[in-house]
Design an enzyme around this catalytic site. Structure first.
Site, mmCIF file in Angstrom:
data_model
loop_
_atom_site.group_PDB
_atom_site.id
_atom_site.type_symbol
_atom_site.label_atom_id
_atom_site.label_comp_id
_atom_site.label_asym_id
_atom_site.label_seq_id
_atom_site.Cartn_x
_atom_site.Cartn_y
_atom_site.Cartn_z
ATOM 1 C CB SER A 142 -0.999 -0.069 1.144
ATOM 2 O OG SER A 142 -1.351 1.118 1.481
ATOM 3 C CE1 TYR A 158 -3.514 -2.066 6.132
ATOM 4 C CE2 TYR A 158 -2.972 -0.011 5.258
ATOM 5 C CZ TYR A 158 -3.524 -1.200 5.125
ATOM 6 O OH TYR A 158 -3.352 -1.814 3.829
#
Length: 236
Positions: A142, A158
Site C-alpha cells: 500500500s 496499519y
C-alpha cells in the site's frame, strides 16, 4: 461469476495467497480469465472463491491455508511440490481501526504486525522455491507503507505494518539478489473493500485488471520494485 474462454497459448501458473474476498478474490478471477492456471488459498468463508473455481473449467483450484501458521505453510508447500509457478502473489492484511499508537494495545500491535508483515514474508520464504528464475514473487502492499508519503494523520498501526512489510521484502530481495526472480510490492490504490471502506475511489474490478497488467509487463525483470496499479514507482 463466469469466466471467458482462455486463449490457446500455454497456461501460466499462479499461486494467490489470501483470495477468499476483496482484492485477492478478484485477482484470482482476473488471472483465470486471462488463461492462467490458478491455485488460490483461503482460510475460511471461501464460498465465493469455491463458486468461482466451479465456474472456471479447471483453471482455478482452491487450497485451505491459515497464512499465520508456519505448519500450514509447510503443508501447502508439500502439497504443491513439483509445480513450477510463474507467479507467487501474497495478499493479506488486516486493520484494527484508526487509533493513535498510544492507544494500541500490545496484543493488537502483535496481531497486525504478524498478519501484515511477518506472515507474508514467511509465505514468500516457504514458497519461493516453487518459482523458478524468471518468475515473479509479488506482495500486496500500500502507498500507506511509504514513509516519505506519510504526511497525513491516521491509521498509524496499519501504516507501520505496511512499512515493515516493505522493509522485510527489501531485506529478502537483498539477500536473494541473484536468484533471477522478479520481485514486486504492489500498491493497488484505495479500493472499496472491507478493509478500504465504502467511500474508496476504486472498485477491485477496476484496479485489479490494471494490477495484472503490471504483473505481466514486469515478468522477467529481476530485482525489487515498489509499483502502483499504473506501473509507476511508489517512493519508499
Amino acid at each position: 461469476m463466469s469466466l471467458t474462454t482462455p486463449s490457446p497459448t500455454p497456461r501460466r501458473r499462479a499461486l494467490v495467497i489470501g483470495a477468499s474476498r476483496g482484492l485477492g478474490l478478484v485477482l484470482a478471477e482476473e488471472l483465470a480469465r486471462r488463461g492462467w492456471e490458478v491455485v488460490a488459498t483461503a482460510r475460511r468463508n471461501a464460498d465465493a472463491l469455491i463458486a468461482l473455481a466451479e465456474a472456471s473449467g479447471g483453471r482455478l483450484t482452491v487450497e485451505s491455508l491459515e497464512m499465520t501458521s508456519p505448519e500450514e505453510l509447510a503443508a501447502l508447500r508439500e502439497r504443491l511440490s513439483g509445480r513450477a509457478l510463474d507467479l507467487l502473489f501474497v495478499n493479506a492484511a488486516i486493520d484494527r481501526g484508526d487509533l493513535p499508537i498510544t492507544e494500541v494495545g500490545t496484543e493488537m500491535f502483535t496481531e497486525v504486525m504478524i498478519t501484515n508483515a511477518l506472515s507474508p514474508l514467511r509465505a514468500v520464504e516457504a514458497l519461493r522455491d516453487l518459482v523458478p528464475p524468471g518468475g515473479t514473487v509479488a506482495v500486496m502492499s500500500s502507498d500507506q507503507g511509504s514513509v516519505s508519503r506519510n504526511t497525513e494523520e491516521g491509521y498509524e498501526l496499519y501504516k507501520a505494518s505496511k512499512a515493515a512489510l516493505n522493509q522485510l521484502m527489501r531485506s529478502h530481495a537483498t539477500r536473494c539478489a541473484d536468484d533471477g526472480r522478479t520481485k514486486l510490492l504492489i500498491d493497488p490504490g484505495h479500493n472499496r473493500t472491507e478493509l478500504g471502506g465504502p467511500d474508496a475511489l476504486l472498485a477491485p474490478e477496476e484496479s485489479i485488471p490494471a494490477v495484472v497488467d503490471v504483473l505481466e509487463a514486469q515478468a522477467g525483470a529481476p530485482g525489487l520494485q515498489f509499483l502502483d496499479l499504473h506501473g509507476e514507482t511508489v517512493p519508499w
